[in-house]
Enzyme design. Structure first.
Site, mmCIF file in Angstrom:
data_model
loop_
_atom_site.group_PDB
_atom_site.id
_atom_site.type_symbol
_atom_site.label_atom_id
_atom_site.label_comp_id
_atom_site.label_asym_id
_atom_site.label_seq_id
_atom_site.Cartn_x
_atom_site.Cartn_y
_atom_site.Cartn_z
ATOM 1 N N GLU A 251 44.889 39.960 56.049
ATOM 2 C CA GLU A 251 44.833 39.328 54.732
ATOM 3 C C GLU A 251 46.256 38.854 54.470
ATOM 4 O O GLU A 251 47.165 39.658 54.289
ATOM 5 C CB GLU A 251 44.393 40.303 53.644
ATOM 6 C CG GLU A 251 44.185 39.584 52.317
ATOM 7 C CD GLU A 251 44.443 40.437 51.087
ATOM 8 O OE1 GLU A 251 43.928 40.114 50.021
ATOM 9 O OE2 GLU A 251 45.185 41.439 51.194
ATOM 10 N N HIS A 320 35.943 40.908 47.540
ATOM 11 C CA HIS A 320 35.976 41.814 46.389
ATOM 12 C C HIS A 320 37.074 41.475 45.384
ATOM 13 O O HIS A 320 37.204 42.170 44.373
ATOM 14 C CB HIS A 320 36.158 43.245 46.890
ATOM 15 C CG HIS A 320 37.495 43.426 47.555
ATOM 16 N ND1 HIS A 320 37.824 42.795 48.740
ATOM 17 C CD2 HIS A 320 38.601 44.118 47.188
ATOM 18 C CE1 HIS A 320 39.057 43.100 49.065
ATOM 19 N NE2 HIS A 320 39.558 43.907 48.150
HETATM 20 O O1 TEU Z 1 44.745 42.060 47.827
HETATM 21 C C1 TEU Z 1 45.991 41.443 47.800
HETATM 22 C C2 TEU Z 1 46.054 40.373 46.852
HETATM 23 O O2 TEU Z 1 46.728 39.394 47.104
HETATM 24 C C3 TEU Z 1 45.268 40.501 45.613
HETATM 25 O O3 TEU Z 1 45.644 41.636 44.925
HETATM 26 C C4 TEU Z 1 45.469 39.343 44.801
HETATM 27 O O4 TEU Z 1 46.777 39.287 44.314
HETATM 28 C C5 TEU Z 1 44.566 39.398 43.645
HETATM 29 O O5 TEU Z 1 43.434 40.114 43.936
HETATM 30 C C6 TEU Z 1 44.160 38.021 43.313
HETATM 31 O O6 TEU Z 1 43.388 38.124 42.219
HETATM 32 C C7 TEU Z 1 44.594 43.212 48.535
HETATM 33 C C8 TEU Z 1 43.228 43.799 48.277
HETATM 34 O O7 TEU Z 1 42.255 42.908 48.722
HETATM 35 C C9 TEU Z 1 43.107 44.115 46.828
HETATM 36 O O8 TEU Z 1 41.830 44.571 46.483
HETATM 37 C C10 TEU Z 1 44.148 45.157 46.505
HETATM 38 O O9 TEU Z 1 44.149 45.419 45.128
HETATM 39 C C11 TEU Z 1 45.538 44.730 46.927
HETATM 40 O O10 TEU Z 1 45.579 44.171 48.237
HETATM 41 C C12 TEU Z 1 46.471 45.911 46.950
HETATM 42 O O11 TEU Z 1 46.143 46.761 48.003
#
Ligand code: TEU
Ligand code: CA
Length: 539
Positions: A251, A320
């Protein structure tokens, strides 16, 4: 490299289904989805035709960020079941030819992790697992506000790019690297096929100097896709992943195709593929809280850019963290079924590996929240607290939150029309969408023209199509908001036509026979115009 020479690793032809375990299926009535609940639905997933499940975190966690704050990387959260349940899941899935990939969250731990607790207690060794500093810099957090938190009773601060309950690990420390290798081996030894690597391109901070001031995420230039991060990924590949022939999808936030290519490595010596975000930003102004009207052209432009520039991508329209795609890029009120089918055809026709997020296959919509008190997402709650300090009318602030909250995607899976949606017999941890009375798996399974039936047909079609699985990509001309492209493999070529508008458009100039149609069309010659959200594959 032409398609003929492309390696045929399993993950290229795989269709990956993301499960958000809390919201998938609750087997014991406590209102929280769990691992035995996933096992109960394996036959459903098999029938759908997916090959691999990515599980959002199921580890021990105080759940400040629903498991993305891990307090023990080698334990299953009791809400989700036991380690025996997990082993059973791997076995039962494997018996059905389904692989499991885990979420690897290694940018940060929970503040309740033993390492951080020891660090707080003054243990020098563990202080160096994190970033403790006497002076904070000006960096901002992904969840709004500052990225530093004061240590109680000390003139000391620690870095957290996400919530203050998610302290960042110090990847300059070789001990951290060793710990993570050990964690990865633990799960790979259990037979998982690989990892989805959470915010993997921010793990290595070049320095802790002040950043250039920005409206959000000041400091970004000091940690985004750094050389140090590339080094770590190459080492993990060489020293751990390659030994298990394990798969990784990263990601990767704020990357363009050029940076994505580097993260995948010239000969894939880092990650196998990455999730880009540019197409998810097409209806935002800089940060997601500032909405920009959705225009299909902008989505098409972002998708096309990645298709042209990357030989392989991780394709998704939902996860999600994002609002539901029918609510966002389709028309949930007037053309829900049509737009859900169109989005399915699009996602499964692009070059790369398609990801389907739970509920997407039945056209689930954004949550029907009415009050902030129904929202559980830590990001939304933090932002809500910040917005409250500004003179914004309450209604406007609430609409901003409801439109963008990650809870839109996290409402419980809609299995049937009953009060608990077939998800739970108890009180669900997050409000179930009222539309489960008509949007649910049970109803879809009876509807041969439904969204689910279309997903099954489209998955089966892709699986036998050399062109969709391995073909080149070439965009062809079409009217505004119509996305049309060819996928060409040796001896086979298909044309994909997607009207992303909610109104009629001209059919581009094509010949051939219809292989897949979202409107049950039979003859190309009979099509005068493309209907709202109509999509076709032509052979
Ligand atoms: O997401 C990283 C991320 O970039 C997101 O938090 C983004 O900033 C935001 O959702 C946009 O609305 C990952 C995971 O997918 C997320 O669920 C976590 O909260 C986050 O990392 C921290 O681990
Ligand atoms: Ca449960």
């Amino acid at each position: 490299m032409g398609e003929m020479h492309m390696n045929r690793e399993w993950w290229r032809t795989a269709i990956i289904y993301q499960i958000y375990p809390r919201s998938f299926n609750d087997s014991n009535g406590d209102g929280i989805g769990d691992i035995p609940g996933i096992i109960e639905k394996l036959d459903y997933l098999k029938r759908l035709g997916v090959d691999c499940l990515w599980l959002s975190p199921v580890y021990a966690s105080p759940n400040c960020d629903n498991g993305y704050d891990i307090s023990d990387y080698k334990a299953i959260h009791p809400d989700f079941g036991t380690m025996d349940d997990f082993d059973m899941l791997v076995k039962e899935a494997s018996d059905r030819g389904i692989k499991i990939i885990m979420d690897l969250v290694i940018n940060h731990t929970s503040d309740e992790h033993e390492w951080f607790q020891k660090a707080l207690a003054g243990d020098k060794k563990y202080r160096d697992y994190y970033y403790f500093r006497e002076k904070k810099n000006n960096w901002g957090s992904f969840f709004g506000g500052k990225a530093w938190e004061k240590v109680h009773g000390e003139e000391m601060y620690y870095l957290h790019l996400f919530d203050k309950k998610q302290p960042d690990l110090n990847w300059h420390n070789p001990e951290v690297y060793k710990e993570v290798c050990d964690i990865m081996c633990f799960w790979l030894d259990k037979g998982v096929a690989g990892f989805r690597c959470d915010v993997i391109n921010v793990i290595y901070k070049n320095s802790l100097e002040n950043g250039k001031r920005r409206i959000a995420l000041t400091g970004l230039e000091h940690y985004l896709s750094t050389e140090g991060c590339h080094d770590i990924l190459r080492r993990l590949q060489k020293e751990v992943l390659s030994k298990y022939n394990a798969f990784t999808v990263g990601e990767t936030v704020f990357v363009d195709p050029d940076q994505a290519k580097l993260l995948m490595g010239e000969s894939r010596k880092e990650l196998n593929m990455v999730f880009g975000f540019e197409h998810m930003e097409c209806d935002q102004r800089g940060i997601k809280w500032f909405k920009r009207a959705y225009a299909p052209e902008r989505l098409i432009k972002a998708l096309d850019k990645w298709q042209v520039n990357c030989e392989w991508t991780a394709n998704y329209l939902e996860n999600h963290d994002q609002p539901r795609s029918v609510s966002r890029f389709g028309d949930e009120e007037n053309c829900r079924v049509e737009s859900a089918k169109m989005l399915c055809l699009l996602n499964l026709s692009l070059r790369g590996t398609p990801y389907i997020y739970e509920g997407e296959e039945i056209g689930m919509t954004n949550g029907d929240f009415e009050k902030i008190s129904q929202i559980m997402d830590v990001e939304s709650l933090n932002i809500n607290n910040i917005l409250r300090r500004f003179p914004i009318p309450k209604g406007t602030r609430e609409r901003m939150i409801f439109r963008t909250t990650r809870d839109n995607a996290r409402t419980p899976m809609q299995w049937d029309e009953s009060v608990g949606a077939g998800f739970t017999t108890g009180t669900p941890w997050l409000r179930i969408n009222g539309n489960h009375e008509w949007i649910n798996v049970k109803a879809e399974e009876k509807d041969e023209n439904g969204v689910l039936a279309f997903y099954k047909a489209m998955i089966a079609y892709r699986k036998q199509s050399e062109a969709l699985q391995f073909g080149d990509y070439e965009r062809i001309e079409a009217e505004k908001g119509v996305y049309a492209f060819k996928r060409k493999a040796e001896g086979q070529e298909v044309t994909v036509i997607v009207n992303m508008n909610g109104y009629d458009r001209k059919l581009p100039d094509v010949a051939g026979k219809i292989a897949i149609s979202t409107y049950n069309r039979e003859k190309l010659e009979e099509i005068k115009t493309l209907k709202p959200y109509e999509a076709l594959i032509i052979e």
